[in-house]
Scaffold this motif. Structure first.
Motif: not given
Length: 393
Positions: A205-216, A219-226, A236-245
């Protein structure tokens, strides 16, 4: 002589019959093979049919596992760790209290008593807990929780397949990569605890959120972090580090990559993740406060292995850690494998995710010459270097 001729005629008829039967079998096999090949080709020509085939295969296996456990062991699927003593009892109590309207901020059934903000490690406030709650009206809560565990695997594989589709992969690649993800050592290791197993869905889901963020759809990024924090503040902190990388890796793969734009979008992406953390403070802040102030935590120190090279001392992990890494590459992956050689729960998590099969599959990228494969080559080499040298210890 007449009898001999009669016998020869009979043998000839038998041989002819056998030959005709053999021809029919071979012809039938060829026709069946041709039919199956055509069916498979037609399936992989359609994205919808490919996803349907993948979903059917995964569902059939998981459904079979659950039914066999019920019939043979008169039990239900669990992770064969201490989840039955912790997660299952706590989630059953929680759902019972929700139904009765007696949910408290202090749970007397968790060890000698624990704050609700400690319990949220065991009780994710996410869609999977909601599914368990709804299913508990149709079956015992323990079985409902078990079914939800298997559903995590099912939806996680489909999420990963959808990510591959967003990457533009061929349908045949999507199917087989999904099957590999289904049985991979990393996926198996997530089964150590119910909280871990949810990562099989949240990481794709993190990978999909990254792609969706590329597609304008930023707003899904903060929702996903929450959502991640409400799912499990500890993970969550490990999953968020993964998301950043992975944001960095996915951005580098883009055809329109420009360094200046990358910096700008990266800062925006980081800001949106922090915004999501701010949105989750209602759970995050009291949970951290409870852990820091009301629970006992041993302070660890890095016991390094020093090698003197001239005037410089190279600091490495202890030799037994490298031995564990190497051994885990060639041994079976199973959920409770975190106990390892030393029976030490705290030192085996990293080696859970390593398999020789995975490394062999990844090395295939070194035989490719396109731009994206070059990015993966660098990422794999950096990952291996970070496994060897304790940069963050």
């Amino acid at each position: 002589e007449q009898r001999g001729m009669t016998m020869r005629k009979g043998n000839n008829k038998k041989n002819a019959a056998h030959h005709a039967l053999g021809h029919k079998i071979i012809s039938g096999y060829k026709n069946a093979k041709s039919y199956i090949d055509e069916k498979i080709k037609s399936i992989f020509l359609s994205k919808k049919k490919t996803f349907l085939l993948l979903a059917t295969c995964i569902f059939t296996v998981l459904f079979g596992v659950e039914i066999l456990i019920i019939l043979i062991r008169n039990s239900f699927y669990c992770n064969f760790s201490d989840d039955l003593l912790q997660y299952y009892s706590i989630i059953v109590d929680f759902i019972t209290q929700v139904k009765a309207g007696t949910v408290s901020f202090f749970n007397l059934n968790n060890y000698l008593g624990a704050s609700y903000y400690s319990d949220v490690y065991y009780i994710p406030l996410d869609v999977f807990t909601l599914i368990t709650f709804l299913l508990s009206y149709l079956m015992p809560t323990q079985l409902a929780y078990s079914v939800t565990e298997l559903f995590k695997i099912f939806i996680g594989v489909l999420a990963f397949a959808y990510y591959l589709d967003k990457e533009g992969m061929k349908n045949r690649t999507i199917f087989w990569a999904g099957m590999i993800y289904f049985v991979a050592g990393g996926s198996v290791s997530f089964m150590a605890f119910p909280a871990f197993l949810s990562l099989i869905f949240y990481l794709p889901l993190a990978l999909l959120v990254i792609h969706w963020s590329f597609e304008r759809k930023k707003w899904l990024v903060p929702l996903f972090a929450c959502v991640l924090v409400f799912y499990n503040f500890y993970l969550a902190y490990m999953a968020l580090i993964f998301t950043g990388f992975m944001f960095i890796l996915e951005y580098l793969k883009r055809e329109d990559f420009r360094f200046g734009k990358f910096l700008k979008d990266g800062i925006v992406f980081l800001g949106l993740l922090l915004l999501g953390l701010g949105m989750s403070l209602v759970i995050l802040y009291p949970s951290i406060q409870f852990i820091l102030q009301d629970t006992y935590r041993v302070t660890g120190t890095f016991n390094y292995w020093g090698i003197q090279i001239g005037n410089y001392e190279l600091k490495l992990f202890q030799p037994e850690i490298y031995i564990r890494f190497l051994a885990k590459m060639f041994t079976e992956q199973y959920p409770t494998g975190f106990y390892g050689f030393a029976q030490d729960y705290t030192k085996e998590h990293a080696s859970l995710y390593i398999t020789m099969t995975g490394l062999v599959i990844m090395t295939g990228v070194f035989f490719m010459k396109d731009r994206v494969s070059r990015i993966y080559k660098i990422a794999i080499v950096l990952g291996l270097i970070m496994m060897v040298f304790p940069f963050f210890s």
